[in-house]
Design a protein around this motif. Structure first.
Motif, PDB file in Angstrom:
ATOM      1  N   VAL A   9     -36.085 -94.223  78.207  1.00 49.50           N
ATOM      2  CA  VAL A   9     -34.728 -94.728  78.071  1.00 49.50           C
ATOM      3  C   VAL A   9     -34.611 -95.503  76.767  1.00 49.50           C
ATOM      4  CG1 VAL A   9     -32.928 -96.164  79.094  1.00 49.50           C
ATOM      5  CG2 VAL A   9     -34.514 -94.915  80.565  1.00 49.50           C
ATOM      6  N   GLY A  10     -33.529 -95.275  76.044  1.00 47.42           N
ATOM      7  CA  GLY A  10     -33.224 -96.061  74.862  1.00 47.42           C
ATOM      8  C   GLY A  10     -31.933 -96.814  75.063  1.00 47.42           C
ATOM      9  N   VAL A  11     -31.927 -98.093  74.717  1.00 46.79           N
ATOM     10  CA  VAL A  11     -30.714 -98.916  74.770  1.00 46.79           C
ATOM     11  C   VAL A  11     -30.491 -99.492  73.377  1.00 46.79           C
ATOM     12  CG1 VAL A  11     -29.633-100.993  75.719  1.00 46.79           C
ATOM     13  CG2 VAL A  11     -30.958 -99.475  77.216  1.00 46.79           C
ATOM     14  N   ASP A  12     -29.292 -99.302  72.867  1.00 43.03           N
ATOM     15  CA  ASP A  12     -28.930 -99.746  71.522  1.00 43.03           C
ATOM     16  C   ASP A  12     -27.860-100.832  71.642  1.00 43.03           C
ATOM     17  OD1 ASP A  12     -28.448-100.016  68.835  1.00 43.03           O
ATOM     18  OD2 ASP A  12     -27.619 -98.016  68.542  1.00 43.03           O
ATOM     19  N   GLY A  69     -37.034 -98.665  75.644  1.00 40.23           N
ATOM     20  CA  GLY A  69     -36.973 -99.284  74.325  1.00 40.23           C
ATOM     21  C   GLY A  69     -35.591 -99.860  74.100  1.00 40.23           C
ATOM     22  N   VAL A  70     -35.543-101.007  73.433  1.00 36.36           N
ATOM     23  CA  VAL A  70     -34.278-101.694  73.178  1.00 36.36           C
ATOM     24  C   VAL A  70     -34.155-101.980  71.684  1.00 36.36           C
ATOM     25  CG1 VAL A  70     -32.906-103.755  73.649  1.00 36.36           C
ATOM     26  CG2 VAL A  70     -34.277-102.740  75.479  1.00 36.36           C
ATOM     27  N   ALA A  71     -33.013-101.590  71.110  1.00 39.44           N
ATOM     28  CA  ALA A  71     -32.713-101.858  69.701  1.00 39.44           C
ATOM     29  C   ALA A  71     -31.718-103.008  69.625  1.00 39.44           C
ATOM     30  CB  ALA A  71     -32.124-100.611  69.045  1.00 39.44           C
ATOM     31  N   ILE A 108     -40.931-103.715  78.030  1.00 35.59           N
ATOM     32  CA  ILE A 108     -40.053-102.969  77.126  1.00 35.59           C
ATOM     33  C   ILE A 108     -40.664-102.958  75.732  1.00 35.59           C
ATOM     34  CG2 ILE A 108     -38.013-103.713  78.431  1.00 35.59           C
ATOM     35  CD1 ILE A 108     -37.294-105.477  75.964  1.00 35.59           C
ATOM     36  N   HIS A 109     -40.083-102.145  74.847  1.00 35.73           N
ATOM     37  CA  HIS A 109     -40.381-102.249  73.417  1.00 35.73           C
ATOM     38  C   HIS A 109     -39.078-102.647  72.733  1.00 35.73           C
ATOM     39  CE1 HIS A 109     -42.674-101.488  69.723  1.00 35.73           C
ATOM     40  NE2 HIS A 109     -41.475-101.245  69.222  1.00 35.73           N
ATOM     41  N   PHE A 110     -39.139-103.695  71.917  1.00 36.89           N
ATOM     42  CA  PHE A 110     -37.951-104.319  71.341  1.00 36.89           C
ATOM     43  C   PHE A 110     -38.060-104.287  69.827  1.00 36.89           C
ATOM     44  CE2 PHE A 110     -35.434-108.079  70.142  1.00 36.89           C
ATOM     45  CZ  PHE A 110     -34.282-107.877  70.883  1.00 36.89           C
ATOM     46  N   ALA A 111     -37.010-103.812  69.124  1.00 39.81           N
ATOM     47  CA  ALA A 111     -37.095-103.672  67.672  1.00 39.81           C
ATOM     48  C   ALA A 111     -35.721-103.747  67.029  1.00 39.81           C
ATOM     49  CB  ALA A 111     -37.778-102.349  67.312  1.00 39.81           C
ATOM     50  N   ASN A 112     -35.703-103.894  65.722  1.00 36.95           N
ATOM     51  CA  ASN A 112     -34.473-103.921  64.934  1.00 36.95           C
ATOM     52  C   ASN A 112     -33.736-102.591  65.035  1.00 36.95           C
ATOM     53  OD1 ASN A 112     -33.518-102.979  61.940  1.00 36.95           O
ATOM     54  ND2 ASN A 112     -32.864-105.071  62.380  1.00 36.95           N
ATOM     55  N   ALA A 248     -36.068 -95.303  72.359  1.00 33.64           N
ATOM     56  CA  ALA A 248     -36.838 -94.607  73.395  1.00 33.64           C
ATOM     57  C   ALA A 248     -38.178 -94.129  72.853  1.00 33.64           C
ATOM     58  CB  ALA A 248     -36.035 -93.435  73.937  1.00 33.64           C
ATOM     59  N   ALA A 249     -38.168 -93.563  71.643  1.00 34.52           N
ATOM     60  CA  ALA A 249     -39.400 -93.040  71.054  1.00 34.52           C
ATOM     61  C   ALA A 249     -40.434 -94.138  70.839  1.00 34.52           C
ATOM     62  CB  ALA A 249     -39.090 -92.339  69.732  1.00 34.52           C
ATOM     63  N   LEU A 250     -39.997 -95.335  70.452  1.00 31.78           N
ATOM     64  CA  LEU A 250     -40.932 -96.425  70.194  1.00 31.78           C
ATOM     65  C   LEU A 250     -41.548 -96.990  71.464  1.00 31.78           C
ATOM     66  CD1 LEU A 250     -39.275 -98.417  67.278  1.00 31.78           C
ATOM     67  CD2 LEU A 250     -41.427 -97.158  67.230  1.00 31.78           C
ATOM     68  N   SER A 251     -40.972 -96.665  72.609  1.00 34.69           N
ATOM     69  CA  SER A 251     -41.518 -97.178  73.861  1.00 34.69           C
ATOM     70  C   SER A 251     -42.749 -96.400  74.317  1.00 34.69           C
ATOM     71  CB  SER A 251     -40.455 -97.143  74.963  1.00 34.69           C
ATOM     72  OG  SER A 251     -40.163 -95.809  75.352  1.00 34.69           O
ATOM     73  N   VAL A 252     -43.066 -95.331  73.604  1.00 36.01           N
ATOM     74  CA  VAL A 252     -44.203 -94.468  73.945  1.00 36.01           C
ATOM     75  C   VAL A 252     -45.024 -94.244  72.682  1.00 36.01           C
ATOM     76  CG1 VAL A 252     -44.881 -92.168  74.764  1.00 36.01           C
ATOM     77  CG2 VAL A 252     -42.912 -93.319  75.767  1.00 36.01           C
ATOM     78  N   ARG A 253     -46.313 -94.173  72.789  1.00 36.90           N
ATOM     79  CA  ARG A 253     -47.171 -93.964  71.624  1.00 36.90           C
ATOM     80  C   ARG A 253     -46.830 -92.670  70.911  1.00 36.90           C
ATOM     81  NH1 ARG A 253     -53.051 -95.953  74.035  1.00 36.90           N
ATOM     82  NH2 ARG A 253     -52.462 -98.161  74.238  1.00 36.90           N
ATOM     83  N   VAL A 254     -46.989 -92.697  69.581  1.00 35.59           N
ATOM     84  CA  VAL A 254     -46.576 -91.560  68.747  1.00 35.59           C
ATOM     85  C   VAL A 254     -47.219 -90.265  69.171  1.00 35.59           C
ATOM     86  CG1 VAL A 254     -46.607 -90.629  66.400  1.00 35.59           C
ATOM     87  CG2 VAL A 254     -46.157 -93.061  66.763  1.00 35.59           C
ATOM     88  N   ALA A 255     -48.476 -90.291  69.544  1.00 29.51           N
ATOM     89  CA  ALA A 255     -49.190 -89.068  69.902  1.00 29.51           C
ATOM     90  C   ALA A 255     -48.527 -88.346  71.057  1.00 29.51           C
ATOM     91  CB  ALA A 255     -50.639 -89.375  70.236  1.00 29.51           C
ATOM     92  N   GLU A 256     -47.868 -89.130  71.924  1.00 29.22           N
ATOM     93  CA  GLU A 256     -47.206 -88.506  73.068  1.00 29.22           C
ATOM     94  C   GLU A 256     -45.752 -88.159  72.769  1.00 29.22           C
ATOM     95  OE1 GLU A 256     -50.606 -88.328  74.991  1.00 29.22           O
ATOM     96  OE2 GLU A 256     -48.720 -87.600  75.821  1.00 29.22           O
TER      97      GLU A 256
END
Length: 263
Positions: A9-12, A69-71, A108-112, A248-256
Motif C-alpha cells: 500500500v502507498g499513501v501520499d 509506505g507513506v510519502a 511503515i516506511h516513511f519518506a519525502n 509502496a515500492a520503498l516499503s519492500v526491499r528492492v530485490a523483491e
C-alpha cells in the motif's frame, strides 16, 4: 521490512489531499481504485493520522501483513520531519514515522514525497535504466525534487528553494505551477520562468535527464517544447500516482520490488 511481498500500500500525504492505493510491486501499477480524502484544515499530526486511517479503511488494507509506505511533504531524515511544506509547523522536528507506526499499530516506511516519486520513476518509469544523474521535478503548489544517480536516490534535495538573485521569492514561488494559477500566466510566460529554473539546474549539476512530474505533466506538450536546454527533458510516466507507487515500492526491499530478470 517485508522481503517477499508482491504488493503493498502507498499513501501520499499532500497539502490539499491524502491519497492511497494498493500497488503491484512487479509492474508498478495500481491494483485498486485510488482513494482520496481532503487533508484536514491545519494539517496537525493527529488529524492527518485520522485521515490516513480513513484511506486505509476505505481500501480495506488495514492488515499489517501488507507492507505500507507513506510519502510526506517535508525533509525526512531517520523518520523525523525537519520541515513543513503546506502542513502545520508542528511537524518540524517531529518523530513522524514513529507517530504513524504507533497510531496505526504497524511498521511503515516513511519518506519525502518528491523522493518517493523519484523512486517510482527510477524503478518503473522515465528514469529506469538511465545512467548518470536524473533529476525529477514535481511542478505543483511548490517544486519538489528528487536526485537519482545511476538509479540510486540521493534523498532530501530541496532544489525548489534555489534563491533568485536580488529577489525575495525563491524558485518555487516564482516558477511552480501555482504561479500559473495565481498570476494567470500563459504557457509561454510560464515557460520563460521554467527556462531560467532548468538552465540554473543545468549549470549547477550537469544532469543527464530532467523528468517533469506533478499533475501539470499531463499537459507537457504545451510547455516542454518551449524550453531550450542541453539536457533531455521528459514528462514523468506515473504523474500524480508516482507518490503512491514510490511509497509502496520503498516499503519492500528492492530485490523483491523489481525481479532480477527485469532489473
Amino acid at each position: 521490512m517485508t522481503t517477499n511481498a508482491t504488493r503493498a500500500v502507498g499513501v501520499d500525504i499532500g497539502g490539499t489531499g491524502i491519497k492511497g492505493a494498493l500497488v503491484d510491486l512487479n509492474a508498478g501499477t495500481l491494483l485498486s481504485d485510488r482513494v482520496k480524502v481532503p487533508t484536514p484544515a491545519g494539517a496537525e499530526p493527529d488529524d492527518v493520522l485520522a485521515a490516513v486511517r480513513i484511506v486505509l479503511d476505505t481500501l480495506g488494507v488495514t492488515d499489517a501483513d501488507i507492507p505500507l509506505g507513506v510519502a510526506f511533504p517535508a525533509i525526512v531524515k531517520n523518520g523525523r520531519t525537519l520541515s513543513a511544506a503546506n502542513v502545520a509547523e508542528t511537524w518540524i522536528g517531529f518523530e513522524a514515522e514513529k507517530f504513524f507506526e504507533d497510531g496505526l499499530g504497524r511498521e511503515i516506511h516513511f519518506a519525502n514525497d518528491a523522493d518517493v516519486a523519484g523512486v517510482a520513476e527510477v524503478r518503473y518509469g522515465a528514469a529506469r535504466g538511465v545512467d548518470g544523474l536524473a533529476i525529477l521535478t514535481t511542478l505543483g503548489t511548490g517544486i519538489g525534487t528528487a536526485m537519482l544517480h545511476n538509479g540510486i536516490l540521493i534523498p532530501n534535495s530541496e532544489l525548489g528553494h534555489l534563491q533568485r538573485a536580488n529577489k525575495e521569492s525563491d524558485a518555487e514561488v516564482w516558477a511552480a505551477y501555482s504561479a500559473v494559477e495565481r498570476e494567470s500566466l500563459s504557457w509561454e510566460k510560464w515557460a520563460k520562468r521554467l527556462q531560467w529554473y532548468y538552465s540554473y539546474l543545468e549549470f549547477l549539476l550537469s544532469p543527464d535527464l530532467f523528468i517533469v512530474g506533478g499533475g501539470v505533466s499531463k499537459h507537457a506538450d504545451q510547455f516542454l517544447p518551449l524550453l531550450d536546454l542541453k539536457t533531455p527533458i521528459v514528462p514523468a510516466v506515473h504523474r500524480n500516482n508516482a507518490g503512491i507507487i514510490g511509497a509502496a515500492a520503498l516499503s519492500v526491499r528492492v530485490a523483491e520490488a523489481v525481479p532480477a530478470a527485469d532489473a
